[in-house]
Design an enzyme around this catalytic site. Structure first.
Site, short mmCIF file in Angstrom:
data_model
loop_
_atom_site.label_atom_id
_atom_site.label_comp_id
_atom_site.label_asym_id
_atom_site.label_seq_id
_atom_site.Cartn_x
_atom_site.Cartn_y
_atom_site.Cartn_z
CG HIS A 477 -19.50 -27.29 47.07
ND1 HIS A 477 -18.55 -26.54 47.82
CD2 HIS A 477 -19.76 -28.49 47.35
CE1 HIS A 477 -17.81 -27.69 48.30
NE2 HIS A 477 -18.32 -28.64 48.12
C1 LIG Z 1 -18.76 -35.25 43.08
C2 LIG Z 1 -19.28 -34.34 44.40
C3 LIG Z 1 -18.43 -34.20 45.25
C4 LIG Z 1 -18.62 -33.78 46.55
N1 LIG Z 1 -17.79 -33.60 47.69
C5 LIG Z 1 -18.23 -33.23 48.85
C6 LIG Z 1 -17.70 -33.25 49.99
O1 LIG Z 1 -16.53 -33.87 49.99
N2 LIG Z 1 -18.02 -32.62 51.33
C7 LIG Z 1 -19.31 -32.24 51.31
O2 LIG Z 1 -19.61 -31.60 52.31
N3 LIG Z 1 -20.19 -31.94 49.91
C8 LIG Z 1 -19.70 -32.52 48.91
N4 LIG Z 1 -20.57 -32.46 47.89
C9 LIG Z 1 -21.83 -31.79 48.02
C10 LIG Z 1 -22.55 -32.78 48.77
O3 LIG Z 1 -22.53 -33.92 48.44
C11 LIG Z 1 -24.22 -32.02 48.26
O4 LIG Z 1 -24.15 -30.60 48.72
C12 LIG Z 1 -25.39 -32.74 48.92
O5 LIG Z 1 -25.26 -33.98 48.74
C13 LIG Z 1 -26.60 -32.26 48.46
O6 LIG Z 1 -27.80 -32.93 48.95
P1 LIG Z 1 -29.04 -32.98 48.40
O7 LIG Z 1 -30.14 -33.96 49.18
O8 LIG Z 1 -29.52 -31.74 48.44
O9 LIG Z 1 -29.12 -33.49 46.96
P2 LIG Z 1 -28.48 -34.88 46.30
O10 LIG Z 1 -27.52 -35.40 47.40
O11 LIG Z 1 -27.82 -34.81 45.11
O12 LIG Z 1 -29.86 -35.66 46.23
C14 LIG Z 1 -30.90 -35.46 45.35
C15 LIG Z 1 -31.44 -37.05 44.97
O13 LIG Z 1 -32.64 -36.69 44.30
C16 LIG Z 1 -32.68 -37.57 43.14
N5 LIG Z 1 -33.55 -36.99 42.22
C17 LIG Z 1 -33.41 -36.06 41.58
N6 LIG Z 1 -34.58 -35.68 40.88
C18 LIG Z 1 -35.38 -36.83 41.00
C19 LIG Z 1 -36.73 -37.11 40.56
N7 LIG Z 1 -37.37 -36.21 39.80
N8 LIG Z 1 -37.30 -38.26 41.03
C20 LIG Z 1 -36.58 -39.01 42.10
N9 LIG Z 1 -35.30 -38.79 42.52
C21 LIG Z 1 -34.81 -37.51 42.10
C22 LIG Z 1 -31.25 -37.73 42.66
O14 LIG Z 1 -31.25 -38.82 42.07
C23 LIG Z 1 -30.45 -37.62 44.03
O15 LIG Z 1 -30.06 -38.90 44.64
C24 LIG Z 1 -19.67 -33.03 46.60
C25 LIG Z 1 -20.93 -33.18 45.52
C26 LIG Z 1 -20.49 -34.09 44.48
C27 LIG Z 1 -21.62 -34.30 43.45
#
Ligand SMILES: Cc1cc2nc3c(=O)[nH]c(=O)nc-3n(C[C@H](O)[C@H](O)[C@H](O)COP(=O)(O)OP(=O)(O)OC[C@H]3O[C@@H](n4cnc5c(N)ncnc54)[C@H](O)[C@@H]3O)c2cc1C
Length: 542
Positions: A477
């Site tokens: 998280h």
């Molecule tokens: C294993 C796991 C289990 C979890 N379980 C839960 C759960 O059950 N319930 C819940 O609410 N939350 C859960 N979470 C947390 C939740 O999924 C995250 O807080 C949320 O996905 C964050 O979203 P985000 O858009 O900030 O980042 P992300 O979803 O991580 O998206 C960032 C994206 O940007 C891409 N990226 C990064 N750098 C670059 C770049 N330079 N160029 C192009 N692309 C790039 C990455 O590949 C990724 O796809 C979990 C997370 C994980 C990893």
């Protein structure tokens, strides 16, 4: 030597860097206007593999396909242990690999963003409409919940009898049953609602992107790494990218805005690679400073997870499906009836309670894992087992994300700085004690033979600290590394409208903008951030 990127003819109005939980939401909302051209860049690949869609596929996700493969730096307050730190690298990001638990946190979390962190317009009253706009809840339609939105939210399909006994055990300890953690009260034990629809994962890739993939004004480029945001005369004007299989970077122009959605680790990393961040750090790794912004990569917060493992009296969890013939039967059950172990994300039951007396809202979260060794790195037991995880929800410790080198392909230095504040450790250990007590209640005697980890012999704070240092893991998280805040606070990275301080044409809109970590899982809060970001970008909010 870094090659110069040739200019492309292609230009877009908006470039979104990262197709994760937030990025897919923004791609949908911004491309709803056919007159604007939107480009979504994702470093990872497609989510075609069935593991991304079967709820139980989560068990294969905490390390392996769809992840960057990062680790923390040695954790000074956990006896220098290095922890795995899984972050998604696939379209849909975390929402494609997570445990699908749908929780939002407590109303007081968002009120604190607004009141204490200076994130004006992010109080609970302000953000609730965005949680509801995202939601297609299969059960609730009330002041807290909506239906008809893109994101599937449903109740577990195949709960096991041990889940009901877990609720009874809680009640024996004075912890009530709660049918909806995202409703009037957060405290209690119960079933989580899940990001699933029709017994399949509802990631933001599935919920927000799939239905609109034929929009002609939206381009999605997979396996495309954003190397840096290009800033000219104080304005973000494009993104330099590297395509898989091509040695030459390419520069793509954004006429209106670049929106950074690379996640709580990836977003500060990308900004710093672009020369936007703390000048002294950038200089120390050889990155030319474009805009000195001290808060970038600071304020990292995460939930640290501890757990108790019990040995079952029989086949009460999903451990038996590790055996091939049971696995085959489980697969058949799913194909025929969309039920059984494959329809389970394995963490469908849990809840919230208090470690600190008088806390403003619950500060401990439990996840009941319907097996042992579900998470990578946890040893399997000889008999079927059950896992009860506990996490302290409002840590005071703050960590950092820093660049290891000028090379954009280098893994970042991730330092959550767990338990730097001793009170975090004390309350986390209190949460672990609560988890043990629940597993020892009479209602669970039919199901649980006894505790195997930490084991009855370990009782003192010092012994439980040693246990935690050996076994604690991230709850996945991370948030806070490009935090919203007032302009007069040097730790602020973005303003209340998510614009990067001191630059034009650039916003951050993902988990990294959260000033304080929500008291829950973080996927739904991130989707809320992206929904609200869309309204800021489209000028629908002042
Ligand atoms: C294993 C796991 C289990 C979890 N379980 C839960 C759960 O059950 N319930 C819940 O609410 N939350 C859960 N979470 C947390 C939740 O999924 C995250 O807080 C949320 O996905 C964050 O979203 P985000 O858009 O900030 O980042 P992300 O979803 O991580 O998206 C960032 C994206 O940007 C891409 N990226 C990064 N750098 C670059 C770049 N330079 N160029 C192009 N692309 C790039 C990455 O590949 C990724 O796809 C979990 C997370 C994980 C990893």
């Amino acid at each position: 030597m870094v090659k110069m990127a040739p200019m492309t003819e292609t230009g877009y109005d908006y470039i979104i860097t990262g197709g994760g939980s937030a990025g897919c939401v923004l791609a949908n909302r911004l491309s709803a206007d056919p007159s604007v051209k939107v480009l979504l860049l994702e470093a990872g690949g497609s989510d075609r593999h069935p593991f991304f869609h079967l709820p139980a596929g989560f068990a294969k996700m905490t390390w392996g396909i769809g992840a960057w493969g990062w680790s923390t730096v040695p954790q000074a307050h956990l006896k220098n242990r290095v922890l795995r730190f899984t972050q998604a690298k696939v379209i849909g990001g975390g929402s494609s690999i997570n445990a699908q638990i749908y929780t939002r946190g407590a109303p007081a979390d968002y009120d604190a963003w607004d009141r204490d962190a200076g994130a004006r317009g992010w109080s609970y009253r302000d953000v609730l409409p965005y949680f509801k706009r995202a939601e297609n809840n299969e059960r609730y339609a009330n002041e807290y919940h909506g239906y008809g939105g893109p994101l599937g939210v449903s109740n577990p399909i195949s709960p096991l009898p041990i889940c009901e006994a877990f609720f009874q055990a809680g009640q024996e300890l004075g912890i009530p049953f709660n049918p909806d953690f995202n409703g009037a009260h957060q405290e209690g034990l119960g079933y989580y609602q899940l990001n699933q629809s029709n017994a399949r994962r509802s990631s933001t890739s599935v919920a927000y992107l799939k239905p609109i993939r034929n929009r002609r004004n939206l381009t999605v480029r997979l396996r495309t790494h954003a190397l840096r945001v290009v800033v000219e005369h104080g304005r973000a004007t494009g993104v330099e990218i590297a395509n898989a299989g091509s040695a030459t970077p390419e520069l793509i122009r954004a006429a209106r805005e670049v929106i950074v959605t690379s996640g709580a680790i990836g977003s500060p990393k990308l900004l710093m690679q672009s020369g936007i961040g703390p000048a002294a750090h950038l200089g120390s790794v050889g990155v030319k400073v474009v805009h000195d912004l001290p808060g970038v990569g600071g304020n990292l917060q995460d939930h640290l997870d501890l757990f108790v493992i019990g040995e079952c009296t029989g086949d009460h969890t999903y451990d038996k499906y590790n055996r091939p013939h049971h696995a085959a039967l489980g697969g058949l059950q799913y194909l025929l009836w969309k039920k059984g172990p494959v329809a389970s994300s394995l963490y469908e039951t849990g809840g919230f309670w208090y470690a600190e007396k008088g806390a403003r809202s619950p500060d401990i979260q439990f996840h009941l894992g319907l097996g042992s060794g579900i998470e990578a790195g946890v040893a399997k037991m000889r008999n079927p087992g059950v896992t009860l995880n506990s996490a302290y929800l409002r840590p005071r410790s703050r960590g950092t994300v820093r660049l290891a080198s000028v090379d954009p392909n280098a893994a970042p230095l991730i330092d959550p700085n767990y338990w730097a504040e001793p009170r975090d450790r004390e309350l986390a250990i209190e949460g672990l004690r609560l988890a043990r007590e629940i597993l020892h209640q009479p209602a669970l005697k039919r199901f649980v033979l006894g505790e195997r980890l930490p084991g009855d012999a370990l009782t003192s704070d010092a012994e439980l600290f040693d246990y935690a240092c050996a076994h604690a893991k991230t709850d996945h998280h991370p948030v806070g590394t490009c935090r919203i805040g007032p302009a007069n606070d040097s730790a602020s990275v973005v303003g209340f409208d998510l614009r990067v301080m001191g630059l034009d044409g650039l916003r951050v809109a993902d988990a990294s903008v959260m000033p304080f970590i929500p008291s829950s899982n973080t996927n739904a809060p991130t989707i809320m951030v992206a929904e609200k970001a869309a309204d800021h970008i489209l000028g629908r909010l002042a």
